[in-house]
Design a protein around this motif. Structure first.
Motif: not given
Ligand SMILES: Cc1cc2nc3c(=O)[nH]c(=O)nc-3n(C[C@H](O)[C@H](O)[C@H](O)COP(=O)(O)OP(=O)(O)OC[C@H]3O[C@@H](n4cnc5c(N)ncnc54)[C@H](O)[C@@H]3O)c2cc1C
Length: 365
Positions: A95-99, A238-241
């Motif tokens: 898996s890929l996580m981006v921000a 997609l990491m987001h607050p």
């Protein structure tokens, strides 16, 4: 129970119900499977789900045992899919996580939480912008940092559910759609009356509340879109607050997008706010999604106990497995193998310390 000598009813043809029915038929038992809804597109959470098998992504927000059972799933699913002659439903590309630059703190925090949960022994890898482009060339260029979680997988879950039903029918399983049931030790009650079985297995998800008053549904929403303008080889988060958006590639240029986890049992359609948030976050992952067609908006309830962990409860003539919450595909192999060992009468049941405990809120003094 000795193999091949019993008539077993399964209530609920979602993820657990189909897996258990298929395995019991392979053991030689006679199986009757009931679902309240249609069998070809069931109202199951399993049909709405994205089908990720992501033990690392889930570790930072779950108990350690979810990670351990999830690692078991990474070895068990390929074996089952081979037996179903459907190995291509399983994709294991990590898996890929981006921000976005302003949210990079979310990635740092995720990594800290994961290292803490795994005792500093995390296989998670930090990626540069060019690493991200190499892994997923069609993503927007503005991601300068990311995380790669190796070994994680995703399933073509709807085809899996259909293949399981075909296999159940091919093995002689008796299947009833549009047939809500109530379960009792050794008995199932339908609108037609009561029917006796040697054993009843209750896999009704949120429909099993009569047995588990503390069971709750946790709302999740998805968008299904289709576009040939972008290809992804793995789930991207997609990491987001405020949320973690996930995009999971499916066959025929389809993508399942989700993010929401709402403490509500409301099954009404996706709200405008969720739809806008999911759509605009998706667009920031890649403007190529702009022309994607929205094929479907999904809503369903994840079955959960207060501790958000699954439990298998057993009394004479009735076994119940439930509470897979947001981890159905991740935890089903552990839960099903435990339940089958229980039925087969094996002394050594996998994950017994976690699964055989009664839900804490239902423990009697
Ligand atoms: C939006 C969303 C995304 C998700 N994504 C993922 C993911 O990526 N990875 C993952 O691991 N998990 C995911 N999940 C969680 C997963 O879907 C659930 O944990 C899993 O489906 C639970 O399996 P189950 O068999 O217990 O229940 P279900 O799959 O809900 O099946 C229960 C079945 O019982 C039937 N039933 C109910 N009442 C009765 C009755 N009275 N008589 C007969 N039948 C009845 C229902 O119709 C249903 O078919 C997601 C869930 C949602 C909602």
């Amino acid at each position: 129970m000795t193999p091949g000598t019993h008539h077993i009813a399964i209530a609920g043809a979602g993820l657990l119900g189909r897996l258990v029915a298929w395995q019991l038929l392979r053991d030689g038992h006679a199986v009757t499977l009931y679902d309240a809804g249609p069998l070809d597109a069931p109202p199951a959470a399993a049909w709405t789900a994205a089908g990720m098998v992501a033990p690392l992504c889930e570790t930072s927000i779950s108990e350690r045992c979810v990670h351990d059972m999830g690692r078991f799933a990474l070895t068990q699913w390929p074996t089952w899919l081979e037996a179903l002659e459907a190995p291509s439903l399983w994709q294991q590309n990590g898996s890929l996580m981006v921000a976005h630059p302003q949210d990079l703190g979310e990635l740092t925090q995720f990594r800290r939480d994961l290292d803490h949960a795994l005792g500093g022994d995390s296989p998670c890898q930090t990626l540069s912008g060019s690493d991200i482009q190499r892994l997923e060339p069609d993503l927007a260029g503005g991601f300068h940092q990311g995380l790669y979680l190796p070994d994680e997988a995703h399933l073509d879950n709807r085809t899996l559910l259909s293949r399981l039903l075909e296999a159940i029918r091919a093995l002689g399983g008796e299947c009833h759609g549009h047939c809500p049931v109530e379960t009792f030790p050794g008995e199932v009650a339908t609108a037609e009356g009561r029917r006796h079985f040697d054993l009843v297995v209750d896999c009704r998800g949120t429909g099993a509340r009569p047995h588990h008053p503390s069971l709750r549904g946790v709302r999740g929403e998805t968008l299904h879109v289709q576009t040939a303008e972008i290809r992804l080889s793995r789930p991207v988060r997609l990491m987001h607050p405020r949320y973690q958006l996930y995009v999971v590639p499916k066959p025929e240029h389809r993508f399942v997008i989700g993010a929401t986890q709402i403490e509500s049992e409301d099954r009404s359609p996706v709200s405008l706010q969720s739809s806008l948030e999911l759509g605009s976050a998706l667009y920031t992952l890649s403007p190529a999604f702009a022309e994607a067609r929205i094929l479907e908006q999904g809503v369903n309830l994840r079955p959960a106990f207060l501790d958000n962990l699954p439990h298998v409860t057993h009394q004479q003539g009735l076994i119940s497995a439930n509470g897979l919450f947001r981890h159905g595909y991740l935890l089903a192999p552990a839960v099903v193998c435990h339940l089958l060992a229980e039925i087969r009468g094996h002394g050594d049941q996998p994950f017994a310390d976690i699964l055989a405990a009664r839900p804490p809120q239902e423990t009697t003094a």
